[in-house]
Structure formats: structure tokens, C-alpha cells
Design a protein around this motif. Sequence first.
Motif, mmCIF file in Angstrom:
data_model
loop_
_atom_site.group_PDB
_atom_site.id
_atom_site.type_symbol
_atom_site.label_atom_id
_atom_site.label_comp_id
_atom_site.label_asym_id
_atom_site.label_seq_id
_atom_site.Cartn_x
_atom_site.Cartn_y
_atom_site.Cartn_z
ATOM 1 N N UNK A 164 -3.499 1.439 8.606
ATOM 2 C CA UNK A 164 -4.206 0.184 8.870
ATOM 3 C C UNK A 164 -4.482 -0.635 7.613
ATOM 4 N N UNK A 165 -4.111 -0.139 6.430
ATOM 5 C CA UNK A 165 -4.401 -0.859 5.191
ATOM 6 C C UNK A 165 -3.401 -2.002 5.022
ATOM 7 N N UNK A 166 -3.853 -3.251 4.989
ATOM 8 C CA UNK A 166 -2.923 -4.368 4.802
ATOM 9 C C UNK A 166 -2.389 -4.387 3.366
ATOM 10 N N UNK A 167 -1.168 -4.796 3.199
ATOM 11 C CA UNK A 167 -0.635 -4.985 1.851
ATOM 12 C C UNK A 167 -1.487 -6.014 1.118
ATOM 13 N N UNK A 168 -1.761 -5.721 -0.159
ATOM 14 C CA UNK A 168 -2.551 -6.619 -0.987
ATOM 15 C C UNK A 168 -4.051 -6.452 -0.845
ATOM 16 N N UNK A 169 -4.504 -5.611 0.092
ATOM 17 C CA UNK A 169 -5.934 -5.473 0.356
ATOM 18 C C UNK A 169 -6.507 -4.341 -0.489
ATOM 19 N N UNK A 170 -6.721 -4.614 -1.767
ATOM 20 C CA UNK A 170 -7.129 -3.538 -2.677
ATOM 21 C C UNK A 170 -8.594 -3.142 -2.513
ATOM 22 N N UNK A 171 -9.332 -3.798 -1.603
ATOM 23 C CA UNK A 171 -10.654 -3.268 -1.266
ATOM 24 C C UNK A 171 -10.531 -1.876 -0.635
ATOM 25 N N UNK A 172 -9.326 -1.499 -0.206
ATOM 26 C CA UNK A 172 -9.058 -0.167 0.337
ATOM 27 C C UNK A 172 -8.563 0.805 -0.731
ATOM 28 N N UNK A 173 -8.421 0.375 -1.973
ATOM 29 C CA UNK A 173 -7.886 1.275 -3.005
ATOM 30 C C UNK A 173 -8.961 2.217 -3.518
ATOM 31 N N UNK A 209 0.819 -1.203 0.000
ATOM 32 C CA UNK A 209 0.000 0.000 0.000
ATOM 33 C C UNK A 209 0.858 1.260 0.000
ATOM 34 N N UNK A 210 1.985 1.218 0.664
ATOM 35 C CA UNK A 210 2.862 2.396 0.701
ATOM 36 C C UNK A 210 3.294 2.802 -0.698
ATOM 37 N N UNK A 243 -5.268 -2.886 -9.691
ATOM 38 C CA UNK A 243 -6.612 -3.159 -9.166
ATOM 39 C C UNK A 243 -7.529 -1.965 -9.420
ATOM 40 N N UNK A 244 -8.836 -2.239 -9.589
ATOM 41 C CA UNK A 244 -9.796 -1.156 -9.748
ATOM 42 C C UNK A 244 -9.839 -0.321 -8.473
ATOM 43 N N UNK A 245 -9.870 0.991 -8.646
ATOM 44 C CA UNK A 245 -9.934 1.895 -7.509
ATOM 45 C C UNK A 245 -11.357 2.314 -7.204
ATOM 46 N N UNK A 246 -11.845 1.944 -6.058
ATOM 47 C CA UNK A 246 -13.188 2.331 -5.665
ATOM 48 C C UNK A 246 -13.598 1.598 -4.409
ATOM 49 N N UNK A 247 -14.344 2.277 -3.542
ATOM 50 C CA UNK A 247 -14.786 1.703 -2.273
ATOM 51 C C UNK A 247 -16.311 1.723 -2.225
ATOM 52 N N UNK A 248 -16.884 0.605 -1.840
ATOM 53 C CA UNK A 248 -18.339 0.473 -1.772
ATOM 54 C C UNK A 248 -18.788 0.689 -0.334
ATOM 55 N N UNK A 249 -19.622 1.719 -0.107
ATOM 56 C CA UNK A 249 -19.998 2.011 1.283
ATOM 57 C C UNK A 249 -21.406 2.570 1.429
ATOM 58 N N UNK A 250 -22.251 2.437 0.401
ATOM 59 C CA UNK A 250 -23.586 3.023 0.482
ATOM 60 C C UNK A 250 -24.323 2.627 1.762
ATOM 61 N N UNK A 251 -24.295 1.367 2.092
ATOM 62 C CA UNK A 251 -25.082 0.854 3.214
ATOM 63 C C UNK A 251 -24.446 1.170 4.563
ATOM 64 N N UNK A 252 -23.145 1.530 4.548
ATOM 65 C CA UNK A 252 -22.388 1.625 5.791
ATOM 66 C C UNK A 252 -21.942 3.033 6.150
ATOM 67 N N UNK A 253 -22.208 3.998 5.270
ATOM 68 C CA UNK A 253 -21.673 5.334 5.495
ATOM 69 C C UNK A 253 -22.146 5.964 6.794
#
Length: 447
Positions: free
Chosen positions: A275-284, A206-207, A329-339
Motif C-alpha cells: 500500500x506504500x505509494x511511490x514517492x511517499x517517504x513518510x512511510x520510510x 518503494x520496491x 529521505x530521512x527514515x522514521x515514522x511518527x506515531x506517538x499519538x496514533x499507536x
Amino acid sequence: MADVAVELVLRSTRVITPEGTRAASVAVAGGKIAAVLAYEAEVPAGARLEDFGDDVLLPGLVDTHVHVNDPGRTEWEGFWTATRAAAAGGITTILDMPLNSLPPTTTTDNLRVKQEVARAKAHVDVGFWGGALPDNVKDLAPLHDAGVYGFKCFLSPSGVDEFPELDQEQLATSLAEITGFGGLLIVHAEDPHHLDAAPVVPGPKYADFLASRPRDAENTAIGNLIAQAKRLNARVHVLHLSSSDALPLIAAAKAEGVRITVESCPHYLTLTAEEVPDGASEFKCCPPIREAANQDLLWDALADGTIDCIVSDHSPSTADLKTDDFSTAWGGISSLQLGLPAIWTEARRRGRTLEDVVRWMSAAPANLAGLTQKGAIEVGRDADFAVLAPEETFTVDPAELHHRNQVTAYAGKTLHGVVKSTWLRGTQIADHGTPTEPTGLLLERQN
């Protein structure tokens, strides 16, 4: 109240109104708020009472930054699934971004295609942004007349070929055209020259990804946008602010009377680079989630009004595009239900109130888009509500999310704030996280 055909009364010991939080009964007639009454007010004959006890009644949230991707990339997301997720999360109105669908919302014909797709699938009310491209200046006024709420552009590559970015000359041309008819330009502000000069290192770290999207890219693009807006007396809005370094520029511009507003997003305000783990592109996402110290300054800017609102930038994709290589990896975070619970969890930790959250996530986005019928519990507005149990907690289980691909950066997090129900124009559209049948309307700009 006797001469008003009240059908429904919603009662709570904690109702968030523009004047503050109080015990109240909210009368609904014809899908509108007919009265905000004393808590003990008599329920009219024939009206149904819904008593929420100590759960908080707040105005339905307004999310002006949602990528629905329908039609064309419906395997990523669609109106049925996105609006179900919105309803489950206390959101009653969304504005759909013009890109990632095929066709993009860049002509009136394309807008009509998207409206027809959305019409029967909307669980919440849906409006649309238009797009500003290098070659569609002639289409901007017709789109404005057709009811889009404004126009989105990119100043760096968007990630999809059919939605190219504007250079500075094209930005000036489009902004002049939009200003001429009193429109709004909303801007993905990252400078392409700074991005081109930044190192791109393939792989899972991530760095390395964070270094590839430097703060200077945002800062420079925002500075240029402010200069253009000041020169033209244009109305502009900065999307998904991530860099706290740009805040002094924005604050100074506002103080000078530049017509600029700014949003940030739950991921920038609740997640940190550390806190973003390496390889965890759900955070990208682009611009990226930055460091905790940067986040602190974003919260300060919300408190002092430099940042106006919080919206999701819900930007989903299929799981296979979220590889462990941050560079591809595609860049985007899904958070509609959790915002709402994500922001409330962090807001309460920082000593902020639910009234603040309502201002940032309902009133201010409604004001940005000119949605005068939304964003507050007051007489004459649409009877749109969320009912929240702010002291209750839950742990995020991706399987319980309603957006199409249950990829989320919030998996396993324990959040405060359970949305008990959601109401659209006086009709319940979600019950304890389960949406009902679609009753949303398609909205068009009225002013």
C-alpha cells in the motif's frame, strides 16, 4: 477504604486489570492506586468521582522507544511536543532514545544535559536509555549508576555521525561490560554486510527501497546477537522487528533460555509494502515496512509470545527531509499519538482483544524496562490511565497531531478507538486530544 485518604475514584463498566476486564471503581490516593473495588462501591467523603460509563479504563501505555531529539535537533522534535503527543494518545510514560539529540546520551554529563532540558517540558513521565558506542565502554557503568534503563547500539550505520555502530568485536566488548553490572542492551539489528551488498537505486519507487533493506540483514544480525547473548548469558532486546524470517531463530533462542526479548511497531503491524505509494517517504523506516504476508506472521508471533511488546519507534524529522527519493529521505515514522488506535484497529480486525493490546503496549514494555510502578491497574501502582472509546472511529488529520512536524504515514486513515482522556498519577493530562499543563516526572532506574 475508610482509613485511606482517597481523593479520586474512576469508575467504568470495563476496567482492564491483570485478572481481566470487569466493571470496577478504582480508588486513587497520593497518585497511587489505593484499591480496585466493586463497580457500585461507595465513594468516600471528599473524593471526586469520574464515571466513564462504558468507555474502557486501561493502564496508561508505556512507550520504550521514542526519539525526542532534544536538545540539538529540536526542529525535528522536542520534549514539549513529543510528550504532548504521547499524552493525547494515551501514553503516560516514554523512554527517550540516546541518539538524534546533540549531545547523544553516551556519558553522564550528556545525560544531565538532556534531563535538564526535559525537566520542565514533560507532559508524561520520561526515562532515558544510554548509548553504547565503539569508544564509550568506560562510560557504560557510570551511566547505569546514573539511572539509565539500558543501552542502545546499532550494528549498521545509524544515520547520524555522532552515533557510530558497533562491529562484532565491539558488540562483544560492550555486551560483556553491560552484562557484568546486570544491564540490558537493546539493539538495532541489521547486518551491514548484507546492506552493503544490497542494490541501492535512487528514486521514488518503494520496491527499490525495500530491496535495499533485505530480510537477511535482520536475520543475520539477530542470529549473531543470539550467539553473543548465549555465550555471555547476557540480556538483550531486539528493536523494531520487521522480518518474520527471524521469528524461528528467536523462538528457538527463547526455548533454550537465552535472555532475549523482542518488540515490533505499529507501522509493521498495520501498514504493508503493497500500500506504500511511490514517492511517499513518510512511510520510510529502517528496517522497512514489509509485505502483508510478512505482517501476518508478526501478528502470529505476538499471539504466541515470540514478540513481547509493541512500541512506537517515534522517529520524526522536518518535512523537508522527507523527500520523494526513498534512497536519501530521512527514515522514521511518527506515531506517538496514533499507536493505540492504529494497533486496536488491526487487532480487533484479527480477533484480538483490548486485553491483548494492553499486554503488548503497557504491561510488557513496563516489564522490559523494569518500570514496576507502571503498566497495570492494580494496588500500589501509579494511577496512570487512558480512557478509550473502542467502538468510536476517527479519520487521521495531520493538523490535529501534537508532535512537532505533522508528517504521518496514517494521514486520511479511519481508525477505531478514540482516546477520551489520559491520567498521570491521578491527574488528568489530556482531555479529548488536548493536553493540559506538563506534570511529568523524570524517571531513573531503581533496580
